[in-house]
Enzyme design. Structure first.
Site, PDB file in Angstrom:
ATOM      1  N   TYR A  20      -2.720   0.544  -4.445  1.00 32.83           N
ATOM      2  CA  TYR A  20      -1.507   0.075  -5.105  1.00 32.83           C
ATOM      3  C   TYR A  20      -1.593   0.119  -6.634  1.00 32.83           C
ATOM      4  CZ  TYR A  20       2.158  -3.161  -6.591  1.00 32.83           C
ATOM      5  OH  TYR A  20       3.232  -3.733  -7.210  1.00 32.83           O
ATOM      6  N   TYR A  89      -0.219   4.785   0.304  1.00 34.68           N
ATOM      7  CA  TYR A  89      -1.038   3.801  -0.401  1.00 34.68           C
ATOM      8  C   TYR A  89      -1.005   2.438   0.267  1.00 34.68           C
ATOM      9  CZ  TYR A  89       3.247   2.063  -2.714  1.00 34.68           C
ATOM     10  OH  TYR A  89       4.486   1.534  -2.981  1.00 34.68           O
ATOM     11  N   CYS A  90      -2.083   1.684   0.027  1.00 36.21           N
ATOM     12  CA  CYS A  90      -2.174   0.301   0.482  1.00 36.21           C
ATOM     13  C   CYS A  90      -2.811  -0.484  -0.658  1.00 36.21           C
ATOM     14  CB  CYS A  90      -2.964   0.182   1.785  1.00 36.21           C
ATOM     15  SG  CYS A  90      -4.674   0.741   1.690  1.00 36.21           S
ATOM     16  N   GLY A  91      -3.360  -1.633  -0.388  1.00 36.44           N
ATOM     17  CA  GLY A  91      -3.916  -2.459  -1.458  1.00 36.44           C
ATOM     18  C   GLY A  91      -4.970  -1.744  -2.280  1.00 36.44           C
ATOM     19  N   SER A  97      -4.098   2.746   4.340  1.00 35.86           N
ATOM     20  CA  SER A  97      -3.621   4.074   3.938  1.00 35.86           C
ATOM     21  C   SER A  97      -4.575   5.171   4.394  1.00 35.86           C
ATOM     22  CB  SER A  97      -3.392   4.143   2.430  1.00 35.86           C
ATOM     23  OG  SER A  97      -4.564   3.822   1.729  1.00 35.86           O
TER      24      SER A  97
END
Length: 173
Positions: A20, A89-91, A97
């Protein structure tokens, strides 16, 4: 090759993987990214010119991420067909992701699960899907192949099982 937490990693010319913190208008412009799969579960503010879908899953071993495999593949392929580029995307760009990106390669490109993992890991060394996500990826591959998977979860003296691909981290010779 940029493969750290603070980078956007190119998996294919039309497909990127990130955390992110990297999702900024300037970074997206630099890579020509037009679309995103947001697996952060955050209420993030929109970025001008970026279309996205959301995959609202937590990074826990009980989350059902497999419900989103086909949806993400369809979205990425539709964007590709229009000449666009997608970032998943992720954290941190490590588990959620990475799982969705690996499964994109399995489903869209027919790669075996182990080869898909090695491909994504080559571009982004920090990936490490949680064991619950690994179970779902393995189950998906077994379902599609008639009962076999190229990855197994190894149990033993460890606190939790580990995927067999972690023994190599790159394509075995």
């Amino acid at each position: 090759m940029n493969s750290g937490l603070k980078s956007i990693s190119e998996i294919r010319p039309h497909l990127f993987l990130a955390g992110y913190g990297c999702i900024t208008a300037s970074a997206l412009k630099q890579y020509g990214i037009t679309n995103a799969v947001d697996a952060t579960n955050l209420n993030s503010k929109p970025i001008s010119g970026l279309e996205k879908i959301e995959v609202p899953v937590e990074d826990t071993i009980i989350q059902k991420i497999s419900n989103y495999f086909e949806t993400v593949v369809q979205y990425v392929d539709e964007v590709k067909a229009k000449g666009g580029k997608t970032v998943i995307y992720c954290g941190a760009g490590v588990s959620r992701s990475a799982t969705l990106t690996i499964m994109y390669l399995v489903i869209s490109e027919n790669l075996p699960l182990d080869q898909a993992y090695y491909t994504v890991n080559q571009a982004r060394r920090i990936i490490s899907p949680n064991v619950g996500f690994w179970r779902q990826m393995i189950d998906y591959e077994k379902q599609k192949s008639g009962g076999t998977s190229t990855v197994e979860l190894i149990t033993g003296r460890m606190a939790r099982p580990i995927p067999s691909v972690y023994l190599h981290r790159s394509i075995p010779a």
